[in-house]
Scaffold this active site. Sequence first.
Site, PDB file in Angstrom:
ATOM      1  CE  LYS A  97      -2.815   1.822   3.465  1.00 48.64           C
ATOM      2  NZ  LYS A  97      -3.007   3.254   2.994  1.00 48.64           N
ATOM      3  CG  ASN A 207      -5.748   1.794  11.795  1.00 50.28           C
ATOM      4  OD1 ASN A 207      -4.648   1.832  11.473  1.00 50.28           O
ATOM      5  ND2 ASN A 207      -6.297   1.632  12.898  1.00 50.28           N
TER       6      ASN A 207
HETATM    7  C1  DXP Z   1      -4.237   2.184   8.170  1.00 52.74           C
HETATM    8  C2  DXP Z   1      -3.517   3.052   6.848  1.00 52.74           C
HETATM    9  O1  DXP Z   1      -3.071   2.543   6.259  1.00 52.74           O
HETATM   10  C3  DXP Z   1      -4.237   4.335   6.682  1.00 52.74           C
HETATM   11  O2  DXP Z   1      -4.379   4.700   5.390  1.00 52.74           O
HETATM   12  C4  DXP Z   1      -5.197   5.076   7.537  1.00 52.74           C
HETATM   13  O3  DXP Z   1      -4.786   4.815   8.920  1.00 52.74           O
HETATM   14  C5  DXP Z   1      -6.645   4.718   7.262  1.00 52.74           C
HETATM   15  O4  DXP Z   1      -7.516   5.838   7.616  1.00 52.74           O
HETATM   16  P1  DXP Z   1      -8.366   5.921   8.770  1.00 52.74           P
HETATM   17  O5  DXP Z   1      -7.534   5.733   9.835  1.00 52.74           O
HETATM   18  O6  DXP Z   1      -8.749   7.219   8.706  1.00 52.74           O
HETATM   19  O7  DXP Z   1      -9.293   4.992   8.790  1.00 52.74           O
END
Ligand code: DXP
Length: 258
Positions: A97, A207
């Site tokens: 990612k 997340n």
């Molecule tokens: C976990 C990750 O890879 C991130 O892209 C991010 O933390 C996701 O976004 P949120 O924490 O806003 O859900």
Amino acid sequence: MLELYGTKLPSRLLLGTAQYPSPAILADAVKASGASAVTVSLRREMAGGGRGGEKFWSLIQSLRLHVLPNTAGCHSVKEAVTTAKMAREIFGTNWIKLEVIGNHDTLQPDVFGLVEAARILCGDGFAVFPYTTDDLVVAERLLGMGCKVLMPWCAPIGSALGPVNVTALRSMRGHFPDVPLIVDAGIGRPSHAALVMELGFDAVLLNTAVARAAEPVGMARAFGKAVDAGREAYRSGLLEPRDVAVPSTPTIGQAVFQ
Ligand SMILES: CC(=O)[C@@H](O)[C@H](O)COP(=O)(O)O
């Protein structure tokens, strides 16, 4: 079933692994969500150092899910490419990612750096999942570099704002009907996840909304259900909203008073 770079995933929810109150709660939340993939930050694990990193990795392996390492915290092409290469060695996967952060306040992607890093990594055999904006031109460039999946944000990371530009997301879905599109970042509530799934997005990655909830395990379960509900609603054909009333009860046979 969701297919990403030739891998079939039974769930359309991908979860981040940061910020949980404890490793045990992280494991329980991931199980309760039904997620079939988790994203892991190499930088965070290395910052933890020594045994902490090893323990965390054992925990992730024990979940028996697909691991999507990420380049979170990288602010340049060089950092992101180096981190991706290290992640490939450590996690034994060519999935990455790709995050190249362009702004400290909004954590929005540096889309120019992102396209360049995607070019390098796709050329090096990586299956790149780019964390991008909802910009169609950038999306085209990323696909041109070899990305087969796109991960547009719906709001800044950790903001919990939910989809701030539904029109742009809808337009992205319309422009790329055959590209797996995963909404990543900014989801705050299960209803946000359901909404983007109703728009036809293929999956959701989140997340903060789970990890920082008062009860992460319950929230993870709620998100799992919302993603499934949104997907099923999309596949079942949602009604278009109308400005006029349409009676839902048949009028035939009603008495007529003169
Ligand atoms: C976990 C990750 O890879 C991130 O892209 C991010 O933390 C996701 O976004 P949120 O924490 O806003 O859900």
